[in-house]
Design an enzyme around this catalytic site. Sequence first.
Site, PDB file in Angstrom:
ATOM      1  N   HIS A   1       0.851  -1.197   0.000  1.00  0.00           N
ATOM      2  CA  HIS A   1       0.000   0.000   0.000  1.00  0.00           C
ATOM      3  C   HIS A   1       0.884   1.244   0.000  1.00  0.00           C
ATOM      4  O   HIS A   1       0.679   2.171  -0.791  1.00  0.00           O
ATOM      5  CB  HIS A   1      -0.935  -0.002   1.204  1.00  0.00           C
ATOM      6  CG  HIS A   1      -1.604   1.319   1.464  1.00  0.00           C
ATOM      7  ND1 HIS A   1      -2.566   1.838   0.616  1.00  0.00           N
ATOM      8  CD2 HIS A   1      -1.440   2.237   2.443  1.00  0.00           C
ATOM      9  CE1 HIS A   1      -2.962   3.013   1.077  1.00  0.00           C
ATOM     10  NE2 HIS A   1      -2.281   3.291   2.188  1.00  0.00           N
TER      11      HIS A   1
ATOM     12  N   ASP B   1       7.977  22.128 -25.837  1.00  0.00           N
ATOM     13  CA  ASP B   1       8.120  20.802 -25.242  1.00  0.00           C
ATOM     14  C   ASP B   1       9.204  20.910 -24.179  1.00  0.00           C
ATOM     15  O   ASP B   1       9.718  21.998 -23.918  1.00  0.00           O
ATOM     16  CB  ASP B   1       8.461  19.728 -26.292  1.00  0.00           C
ATOM     17  CG  ASP B   1       7.957  18.342 -25.862  1.00  0.00           C
ATOM     18  OD1 ASP B   1       8.135  17.992 -24.678  1.00  0.00           O
ATOM     19  OD2 ASP B   1       7.366  17.628 -26.685  1.00  0.00           O
TER      20      ASP B   1
ATOM     21  N   TRP C   1       7.475  -0.243   4.165  1.00  0.00           N
ATOM     22  CA  TRP C   1       8.050   0.491   3.031  1.00  0.00           C
ATOM     23  C   TRP C   1       9.439   0.979   3.345  1.00  0.00           C
ATOM     24  O   TRP C   1      10.225   1.197   2.457  1.00  0.00           O
ATOM     25  CB  TRP C   1       7.128   1.616   2.546  1.00  0.00           C
ATOM     26  CG  TRP C   1       7.221   2.935   3.256  1.00  0.00           C
ATOM     27  CD1 TRP C   1       6.615   3.257   4.431  1.00  0.00           C
ATOM     28  CD2 TRP C   1       7.924   4.102   2.820  1.00  0.00           C
ATOM     29  NE1 TRP C   1       6.901   4.548   4.763  1.00  0.00           N
ATOM     30  CE2 TRP C   1       7.705   5.101   3.794  1.00  0.00           C
ATOM     31  CE3 TRP C   1       8.722   4.412   1.714  1.00  0.00           C
ATOM     32  CZ2 TRP C   1       8.244   6.373   3.699  1.00  0.00           C
ATOM     33  CZ3 TRP C   1       9.258   5.694   1.629  1.00  0.00           C
ATOM     34  CH2 TRP C   1       9.018   6.648   2.609  1.00  0.00           C
TER      35      TRP C   1
ATOM     36  N   SER D   1      13.888   6.245 -13.323  1.00  0.00           N
ATOM     37  CA  SER D   1      12.881   7.047 -14.007  1.00  0.00           C
ATOM     38  C   SER D   1      12.798   8.451 -13.407  1.00  0.00           C
ATOM     39  O   SER D   1      12.821   9.459 -14.134  1.00  0.00           O
ATOM     40  CB  SER D   1      11.527   6.326 -13.897  1.00  0.00           C
ATOM     41  OG  SER D   1      10.483   7.232 -14.023  1.00  0.00           O
ATOM     42  N   SER D   2      12.730   8.527 -12.082  1.00  0.00           N
ATOM     43  CA  SER D   2      12.587   9.838 -11.429  1.00  0.00           C
ATOM     44  C   SER D   2      13.808  10.712 -11.686  1.00  0.00           C
ATOM     45  O   SER D   2      13.684  11.921 -11.890  1.00  0.00           O
ATOM     46  CB  SER D   2      12.420   9.661  -9.922  1.00  0.00           C
ATOM     47  OG  SER D   2      11.275   8.904  -9.653  1.00  0.00           O
TER      48      SER D   2
ATOM     49  N   HIS E   1      13.131  11.409   3.967  1.00  0.00           N
ATOM     50  CA  HIS E   1      12.498  12.652   4.382  1.00  0.00           C
ATOM     51  C   HIS E   1      12.320  13.645   3.236  1.00  0.00           C
ATOM     52  O   HIS E   1      11.220  14.149   3.035  1.00  0.00           O
ATOM     53  CB  HIS E   1      13.145  13.298   5.598  1.00  0.00           C
ATOM     54  CG  HIS E   1      12.172  14.271   6.188  1.00  0.00           C
ATOM     55  ND1 HIS E   1      11.157  13.877   7.014  1.00  0.00           N
ATOM     56  CD2 HIS E   1      11.970  15.563   5.929  1.00  0.00           C
ATOM     57  CE1 HIS E   1      10.381  14.907   7.259  1.00  0.00           C
ATOM     58  NE2 HIS E   1      10.860  15.944   6.625  1.00  0.00           N
TER      59      HIS E   1
ATOM     60  N   GLU F   1      11.884  12.855   0.357  1.00  0.00           N
ATOM     61  CA  GLU F   1      10.815  12.237  -0.422  1.00  0.00           C
ATOM     62  C   GLU F   1       9.435  12.765  -0.004  1.00  0.00           C
ATOM     63  O   GLU F   1       8.559  12.974  -0.841  1.00  0.00           O
ATOM     64  CB  GLU F   1      10.877  10.711  -0.257  1.00  0.00           C
ATOM     65  CG  GLU F   1       9.692   9.934  -0.803  1.00  0.00           C
ATOM     66  CD  GLU F   1       9.604   9.942  -2.318  1.00  0.00           C
ATOM     67  OE1 GLU F   1      10.601  10.309  -2.967  1.00  0.00           O
ATOM     68  OE2 GLU F   1       8.535   9.600  -2.840  1.00  0.00           O
TER      69      GLU F   1
ATOM     70  N   TYR G   1       8.773  15.695   0.953  1.00  0.00           N
ATOM     71  CA  TYR G   1       8.592  16.996   0.304  1.00  0.00           C
ATOM     72  C   TYR G   1       8.407  16.846  -1.192  1.00  0.00           C
ATOM     73  O   TYR G   1       7.694  17.624  -1.821  1.00  0.00           O
ATOM     74  CB  TYR G   1       9.768  17.920   0.636  1.00  0.00           C
ATOM     75  CG  TYR G   1       9.874  18.148   2.134  1.00  0.00           C
ATOM     76  CD1 TYR G   1       8.735  18.517   2.853  1.00  0.00           C
ATOM     77  CD2 TYR G   1      11.040  17.947   2.827  1.00  0.00           C
ATOM     78  CE1 TYR G   1       8.782  18.675   4.227  1.00  0.00           C
ATOM     79  CE2 TYR G   1      11.104  18.111   4.202  1.00  0.00           C
ATOM     80  CZ  TYR G   1       9.966  18.474   4.896  1.00  0.00           C
ATOM     81  OH  TYR G   1      10.013  18.626   6.244  1.00  0.00           O
TER      82      TYR G   1
ATOM     83  N   SER H   1      -1.302  26.760  -4.817  1.00  0.00           N
ATOM     84  CA  SER H   1      -0.880  28.146  -5.033  1.00  0.00           C
ATOM     85  C   SER H   1      -1.319  28.679  -6.396  1.00  0.00           C
ATOM     86  O   SER H   1      -1.334  29.895  -6.612  1.00  0.00           O
ATOM     87  CB  SER H   1       0.651  28.258  -4.921  1.00  0.00           C
ATOM     88  OG  SER H   1       1.077  27.763  -3.680  1.00  0.00           O
TER      89      SER H   1
ATOM     90  N   HIS I   1      15.086  12.445  12.599  1.00  0.00           N
ATOM     91  CA  HIS I   1      13.903  12.446  13.470  1.00  0.00           C
ATOM     92  C   HIS I   1      13.045  11.203  13.248  1.00  0.00           C
ATOM     93  O   HIS I   1      12.174  10.910  14.046  1.00  0.00           O
ATOM     94  CB  HIS I   1      13.079  13.750  13.346  1.00  0.00           C
ATOM     95  CG  HIS I   1      12.383  13.951  12.052  1.00  0.00           C
ATOM     96  ND1 HIS I   1      12.147  15.186  11.521  1.00  0.00           N
ATOM     97  CD2 HIS I   1      11.855  13.092  11.167  1.00  0.00           C
ATOM     98  CE1 HIS I   1      11.515  15.064  10.376  1.00  0.00           C
ATOM     99  NE2 HIS I   1      11.323  13.812  10.148  1.00  0.00           N
ATOM    100  N   HIS I   2      13.331  10.465  12.167  1.00  0.00           N
ATOM    101  CA  HIS I   2      12.662   9.171  11.997  1.00  0.00           C
ATOM    102  C   HIS I   2      13.325   8.100  12.854  1.00  0.00           C
ATOM    103  O   HIS I   2      12.874   6.966  12.888  1.00  0.00           O
ATOM    104  CB  HIS I   2      12.712   8.738  10.530  1.00  0.00           C
ATOM    105  CG  HIS I   2      11.970   9.673   9.620  1.00  0.00           C
ATOM    106  ND1 HIS I   2      10.637   9.544   9.357  1.00  0.00           N
ATOM    107  CD2 HIS I   2      12.378  10.774   8.932  1.00  0.00           C
ATOM    108  CE1 HIS I   2      10.248  10.511   8.533  1.00  0.00           C
ATOM    109  NE2 HIS I   2      11.289  11.277   8.264  1.00  0.00           N
TER     110      HIS I   2
ATOM    111  N   THR J   1       6.703  26.497   6.636  1.00  0.00           N
ATOM    112  CA  THR J   1       5.396  25.888   6.390  1.00  0.00           C
ATOM    113  C   THR J   1       4.293  26.827   6.854  1.00  0.00           C
ATOM    114  O   THR J   1       3.287  27.018   6.155  1.00  0.00           O
ATOM    115  CB  THR J   1       5.287  24.531   7.107  1.00  0.00           C
ATOM    116  OG1 THR J   1       6.460  23.782   6.824  1.00  0.00           O
ATOM    117  CG2 THR J   1       4.080  23.765   6.641  1.00  0.00           C
TER     118      THR J   1
ATOM    119  N   LYS K   1       3.732  29.607   4.405  1.00  0.00           N
ATOM    120  CA  LYS K   1       2.913  29.210   3.257  1.00  0.00           C
ATOM    121  C   LYS K   1       1.435  29.216   3.619  1.00  0.00           C
ATOM    122  O   LYS K   1       0.600  29.739   2.883  1.00  0.00           O
ATOM    123  CB  LYS K   1       3.313  27.807   2.790  1.00  0.00           C
ATOM    124  CG  LYS K   1       4.600  27.784   2.035  1.00  0.00           C
ATOM    125  CD  LYS K   1       4.648  26.576   1.120  1.00  0.00           C
ATOM    126  CE  LYS K   1       5.793  26.779   0.141  1.00  0.00           C
ATOM    127  NZ  LYS K   1       5.632  26.066  -1.086  1.00  0.00           N
TER     128      LYS K   1
ATOM    129  N   ARG L   1       1.655   0.698  14.933  1.00  0.00           N
ATOM    130  CA  ARG L   1       1.310   0.502  13.521  1.00  0.00           C
ATOM    131  C   ARG L   1       1.753  -0.893  13.091  1.00  0.00           C
ATOM    132  O   ARG L   1       2.504  -1.564  13.784  1.00  0.00           O
ATOM    133  CB  ARG L   1       1.957   1.589  12.675  1.00  0.00           C
ATOM    134  CG  ARG L   1       3.457   1.459  12.560  1.00  0.00           C
ATOM    135  CD  ARG L   1       4.117   2.729  12.072  1.00  0.00           C
ATOM    136  NE  ARG L   1       3.909   2.957  10.650  1.00  0.00           N
ATOM    137  CZ  ARG L   1       4.650   3.814   9.919  1.00  0.00           C
ATOM    138  NH1 ARG L   1       5.605   4.504  10.479  1.00  0.00           N
ATOM    139  NH2 ARG L   1       4.402   3.996   8.650  1.00  0.00           N
TER     140      ARG L   1
END
Lengths: 353, 597
Positions: free
Chosen positions: B74, B103, B137, B167-168, B251, B253, B255, B266, B300-301, B326, B329, B448
């Site tokens: 998931h 293009d 994950w 790819s990314s 992390h 990721e 963002y 925006s 922090h993870h 943040t 924004k 979890r």
Amino acid sequence: MRATRLGLTSLRGRRLLPLLALVLLVALLVACDAPQSTTEIAGNNNDKLWEPYRVVLVLAAIVFVLVLVLTLGFSIWFRERPGRPARQIHGNTRLEVIWTLIPVAIVAMIAIPTFDALFKIDKDPPADAMKIEAIGHQWWFEFRYLDDKGETVLTTANELHLPEGKPVTIALRSVDVIHSFWVPAISGKVDMIPGHDNNISFTATKARPEPYLGQCAELCGLSHANMRFRVFVQAPADFDNWMSDQKKDSTSATGDLASEGEQLFAQSACIGCHTVRGTSAQGKVGPDLTHVGSRTTVAAGTLENNAQNLARWIRNSADVKPGSKMPPQGASAGGTLTDDQIAAIAAYLLSLR
Amino acid sequence: MATVAGTLARPANVGVWSWITTVDHKRIGVLYGITAFTFLLWGGIQALLIRTQLAVPNGTVIDAERFNQLFTMHALTMIFLAVMPLGAAFFNFLTPLMIGARDVAFPRLNALSYWVYLGGGLILTSSFFWDAPSAGWFNYVPLSGQTYTSDLGIDFYVVGLLTLGTSSLMAALNFTVTIINMRAPGLTMMRLPVFVWMTLIISFLLVLALPPLTVGLIQLLFDRNFDTHFFVPEAGGDPILWQHLFWVFGHPEVYILILPAMGIVSEVLPVFARKPLFGYPAVVFAGVAIAFLGWAVWSHHMFTTGMGTVPRTVFATNTMIIAVPTGIKIFNWIGTLYGGSIRFTTAMLFSIAFIVTFTIGGISGVMHASPPIDGQHQDSYFVVAHIHYVLFGGAVMGIFSGIYFWFPKMTGRFLSEGLGKLHFWLMFIGMNMTFFPMHFLGLAGMPRRIYTYDQGLDWGFWNMFATIGSYVIGISIIVFVINFFRSMRQPKTAPNNPWDAATLEWATTSPPPEHDFDVVPTVRARDPLWYDRDHGIEAPEPTGEHIHMPPPSYYPILMASGVALLGIGVLSHLALTALGAVVIIYSIWGWALEPTD
């Protein structure tokens, strides 16, 4: 709690109501007495961490209500109406400076009590703290009580007994994958990582007959959900009694069924993995069973400890705990023992009090 | 131009092959969108299965093994196959249009990115036919090592993520070059639409974040298959190394997932408030600041891994500081609403809801920035609530806002506003029903990744509540799918600029021609179309000169199949890897010699 009052008095009138309602709601729903709740405070670490936590909750409620009220309020107030064109504003330096400073202030208000709590929780335990070693296995907890020299004086499993008011320091180990030691009411969690010498130190502050519930908090494989444990916090005298009982070797079983079980146990595969002090069973792979009859649960806190559940576990442990490392013993599950033999062994184990 | 012997000619631009061989950024955007949305549905079904199992204590719907696979897949499906590529769908379709280009800088590379993504996605998803990954994950060693998970699942994880990372990386480089070099005359960096800014920022993040993940994945691959010991403690390796490598990717990721949605919001808020974005420079620099600070917070993870007091203090401080940009924004979006003349279209509803739901995720993020509090939150349902408020309340709400907003531009048709609002309300209510109670469950001590829990723990009520909420989300998605297919049967009636928007993509037809603009527009202000409207500047007449567009090519999909074979070979027989290498080398040769028309 000072922060709570500050938070509340800085808001007046209409904003106070939704805020109060929210705080109350959260308090009501959360302070529900779920048995494994983080909101019950029975240890100094959890007590300490709730100091920044309360501040954060109040600030969170204020920020949330502020954003909600402004977003909804502006959306409704400035909805499209004939004859009122949008005001072409590009920005406002003063406002933007203010709302840069607001988060800075909020962060500072959180950071200060956070670091105060962090340094207190991380403080080295006193030299006379009780020493314990907790070892994570797939999927159960081994607990060893150590003397001053670090020698093991007692080995048990899945049920940890602690004296009220006495500092303890627990060395956290793992023999296989990463596990995490978590008793929410007493302390935040610390991981048990193979090859790393982690520690957790705390004082349990509230003796009571019912256990505090703990659970492995790091995914550790198939039966991660079934890796639970219990912490009994006792008055120091009660704890000492428990300790001296547990240090005794097992005695020969009395009663026909239990005696038959004792013999079967000694002849079966059980002794390859389990220890029962005072007998030939000296295996080190599975939990020490010397006083298994005195424990309240089997299968790492998953089942109540009684003859029926013990038999079910022995017959085919994977049926209770998927992936269990203990091979099935019941003939029906590919083992060698008949149901009668299993019942006898269960009776013997229950007699080991 | 003549075709070099042994290479393939340019394909004709017709039928299904015109899609398979396309190098048009708009078509590639559509391919990304449809593929990613399909994966989103699949990831949603996985989520519903998970919620069904957890609805009641001691549930028996799914066994432990399948459950571990489902929550792992998931997350992988939603993060790598749905939300990231949905962001890619938008920036593929929109970036050239928004900057007034015809293009991207490297059209064939763009097609290659898509086909490699599809290959990686199919490899990862096909794992369900053998062994799906089951170690979560973030796939911590030693659990994900050969000793404790010997099945193919983890190898699927490694190969899938390596392929998707390729790819990314290509997409990120392509869009960095495109945005920096191909802007229309007058489109300075500080006139760039915020969405394009966010695309540029995440491109930098991707280029910098993927290498540490790649290193970790290769080490894990070697540990598992060639008996190296990078992460094996008994042999002097360290499982914590994997956690550092993973989170220094993981992390940023987050963002990468959320910034495109912030960009969309925006763009949408100013259009439907009929006023410019409040504090544009602050919004842009806040995005840059979030991305920059995002590199200094990964540990922090890992607050509960026994890290020292001082490093936790440092990482906690850095993490809390992210609340500042943040907050800027959020207040700027609210400031955009102030004084507006607000039209409540479906797109606008999603964007307004985004402000509130994302704020909840932001606030809970600040909570577990505090290491003592994190001791209770880490690996509990509180964190599950947090990431879903960021990724669903943030990214997904933003993406749906974008879909309703740009649908007329992409297809020439409108989505029904009636069904759209039904979709919005069901989704908004459903997501809050699903994810808000998870805060309570976390505080009540629920870890979890558990497939079952006891009756006596009092977690039953909120779990049932969350499960009902997840079905409401499911219904809202069905409403959206119906809306989509109904709209696709309508005639193309959308004008160039149906919402009276300000950015360049609305200056061309809906849908745009293959060459995007007849005449490359000139930009005179930050909101170019509003400036032209208010100053009576007419669009220039087409000059009728020939516009050369890159023709379609067989090589992107051919090379992508080679890349996929590299991975499939690792999972099956190394001969296939060798074959993949041959295909890739041939493709590079043919690619280089391909005629330009």
